[in-house]
Scaffold this active site. Sequence first.
Site, PDB file in Angstrom:
ATOM      1  N   CYS A 123      -0.755  -8.993   2.335  1.00 37.24           N
ATOM      2  CA  CYS A 123      -2.245  -9.763   1.961  1.00 37.24           C
ATOM      3  C   CYS A 123      -2.537  -9.915   0.702  1.00 37.24           C
ATOM      4  CB  CYS A 123      -3.193  -8.623   2.808  1.00 37.24           C
ATOM      5  SG  CYS A 123      -4.920  -9.551   3.255  1.00 37.24           S
ATOM      6  N   HIS A 224      -0.994  -8.201   7.962  1.00 30.61           N
ATOM      7  CA  HIS A 224      -0.967  -6.839   7.952  1.00 30.61           C
ATOM      8  C   HIS A 224      -0.016  -6.025   8.952  1.00 30.61           C
ATOM      9  CE1 HIS A 224      -4.305  -5.813   4.908  1.00 30.61           C
ATOM     10  NE2 HIS A 224      -4.733  -6.879   5.435  1.00 30.61           N
ATOM     11  N   GLU A 226       1.515  -3.260   8.663  1.00 31.74           N
ATOM     12  CA  GLU A 226       1.436  -2.042   8.942  1.00 31.74           C
ATOM     13  C   GLU A 226       0.713  -1.541   9.909  1.00 31.74           C
ATOM     14  OE1 GLU A 226      -2.316  -2.975   6.735  1.00 31.74           O
ATOM     15  OE2 GLU A 226      -0.098  -3.623   6.442  1.00 31.74           O
TER      16      GLU A 226
END
Length: 263
Positions: A123, A224, A226
């Site tokens: 990001c 993202h 994660e």
Amino acid sequence: MVSSASDPRRTPVVGLTTYLERAKQGVWDVRASFLPQQYFDAVTASGATAVLLPPQPRPEQAAAAVLDGLDGLILTGGLDVQPELYGAERHPLTDPARADRDAWEIALLAGARERGIPVFGICRGLQLINVAMGGTLHQHLPEALGTEKYRIGGGVFAENVVDVDADTRLAGLVGAGALTVHSYHHQGVDRVADGLHVTARTDDGLVQAVEVDGDDYLVAVQWHPEENAEDRRLFLGLVAAAARYRASRTGVPESPEHHGVPA
């Protein structure tokens, strides 16, 4: 006695850049270094040791010292890159400048590339890489593209579909074609920096991933990963590259658990 830094038995060490913001814990209300746990969970679950990297004074000197102990670097998400770095007038909705973090991450990126350390941007990390290499950003996508679909607000990640180009390092990790991702950003790449190759876009043309050609490992995504605990492929790719980098420095073959992950 062999130091831990040169111990061939240890797992790759991956550094993650962090925020330096005000935080509260009990009676304390202070500036603190912190990073959402999802980031370092993704690294450790992928077979590496995670080290947090808060902004430092004298960033070039500090980066040189820190990078000697790292096998991989992740530039994480966060607040907006300051537009002054790419010669733009500040938009009213751009976050207040975080000059300390920008300088720190630019120094880390430059030092990592000089050493050949694998780099993964997430990001803000993608945006920072693009700016550091000479590109520019759209400061507010709702004005540039007429859509709020990349940041719906309230701390809720939007889901968007990106199209991953075939025959790219990214496609080797997540496959080519449509991929549903988690988005939370209001800025994005405008002019792509020289040396970066776009590897994924959304249907409105917005850049969603970049990488560099050749043997150097630099992959960055606008989303993202994660946040998707069921899919560690991008982190596994970075950790595998970190293991190869470590092996090239020590002469010790990479661990079997890193075999089979695309280069």
